[in-house]
Scaffold this motif. Structure first.
Motif, PDB file in Angstrom:
ATOM      1  N   GLU A  98      14.506  86.093 117.378  1.00  0.00           N
ATOM      2  CA  GLU A  98      15.874  86.394 116.975  1.00  0.00           C
ATOM      3  C   GLU A  98      16.810  85.488 117.761  1.00  0.00           C
ATOM      4  O   GLU A  98      16.810  85.487 118.987  1.00  0.00           O
ATOM      5  N   SER A 100      20.739  84.614 118.357  1.00  0.00           N
ATOM      6  CA  SER A 100      22.166  84.900 118.205  1.00  0.00           C
ATOM      7  C   SER A 100      22.925  83.673 118.679  1.00  0.00           C
ATOM      8  O   SER A 100      22.859  83.316 119.865  1.00  0.00           O
ATOM      9  N   LEU A 102      26.304  81.968 119.452  1.00  0.00           N
ATOM     10  CA  LEU A 102      27.596  82.517 119.835  1.00  0.00           C
ATOM     11  C   LEU A 102      28.631  81.426 120.038  1.00  0.00           C
ATOM     12  O   LEU A 102      28.340  80.357 120.568  1.00  0.00           O
ATOM     13  N   MET A 107      29.804  84.989 115.849  1.00  0.00           N
ATOM     14  CA  MET A 107      28.365  85.005 116.094  1.00  0.00           C
ATOM     15  C   MET A 107      27.638  84.798 114.785  1.00  0.00           C
ATOM     16  O   MET A 107      27.982  85.407 113.771  1.00  0.00           O
ATOM     17  N   ASP A 108      26.650  83.923 114.794  1.00  0.00           N
ATOM     18  CA  ASP A 108      25.764  83.739 113.652  1.00  0.00           C
ATOM     19  C   ASP A 108      24.352  84.093 114.112  1.00  0.00           C
ATOM     20  O   ASP A 108      24.070  84.137 115.318  1.00  0.00           O
ATOM     21  N   ASN A 109      23.477  84.347 113.170  1.00  0.00           N
ATOM     22  CA  ASN A 109      22.123  84.769 113.509  1.00  0.00           C
ATOM     23  C   ASN A 109      21.104  83.980 112.703  1.00  0.00           C
ATOM     24  O   ASN A 109      21.339  83.628 111.546  1.00  0.00           O
TER      25      ASN A 109
END
Length: 217
Positions: A98, A100, A102, A107-109
């Motif tokens: 995962e 993240s 920032l 925030m995008d993932n």
């Protein structure tokens, strides 16, 4: 529910990005059963989605309409093509990363799923949609992760990242930031609320840190 092994027109990194609606994702998460599937449900925070029969029916209908599923001779629904690849990644993954990504105000993932025969990256977008693309088969997963991080800091100078590396047995956390021409990483200690930060790293050093966090070093 079955997987039809037709892997035609596979998405290629940086070329094809295939979108899936929330109902489709819920259905694909239900193709397989077992610990890997359960871990994927947790990673995607999809516990309520996979239990919603109406949403799953809508997802199955959408996959059929998009020619990503077929009704078999036994009157079962089988996913195929890119949907089969995504279902396999969700249901048979051995590793989940995962990311993240920032910035000061956003925030995008990105989620990297690694199964024995397929590795995919997925990104969430509006209205519960997820977009999937295949990991470049010419590089390893640590290199693919580094590529995402490089692109993030190029697009967002001052951007940072928080990575969680998961298997069925283990979980590791890593903070990453660009510091001038170097990288700095930190491993959070949740018991003391402190972060053990590394010395400055070049790309090769960050790659080695990623591999170590993945259990490859």
């Amino acid at each position: 529910m079955t997987v039809q092994h037709e892997m035609t027109q596979e998405p290629q990194l940086g070329v094809d990005v295939i979108g899936f609606g929330v109902g489709e994702l819920a259905y694909l998460l239900n193709v397989f059963e077992g610990p890997a599937r359960d871990r994927s449900v947790s990673v995607f925070r999809a516990g309520d989605l996979v239990e919603d029969s109406t949403l799953n029916t809508a997802g199955a209908s959408s996959l059929l309409a998009r020619d990503l599923a077929v009704v078999t001779d036994d009157d079962e629904l089988g996913v195929k093509g890119v949907a089969a690849a995504v279902a396999t990644a969700l249901g048979q993954a051995t590793r989940w990363t995962e990311m993240s990504l920032l910035t000061e105000g956003s925030m995008d993932n990105v989620v990297l799923l690694e199964a024995p025969e397929v590795s995919l990256m997925l990104q969430p977008r509006a209205l519960g949609t997820w977009f999937a693309f295949a990991q470049d088969p010419t590089i390893g997963s640590a290199e693919a992760t580094l590529r995402v991080l490089r692109q993030h800091v190029e697009d967002h100078p001052g951007g940072t990242a928080y990575l969680v590396f998961k298997t069925l047995q283990d979980e590791k956390h890593l903070l990453i930031r660009r510091d001038g021409a170097s990288w700095a990483t930190g491993v959070p200690d949740f018991a003391t609320d402190e972060v053990a930060e590394s010395a400055p790293l070049d790309d090769a050093g960050l790659l080695a840190t990623l591999k170590d966090s993945r259990g490859e070093a």
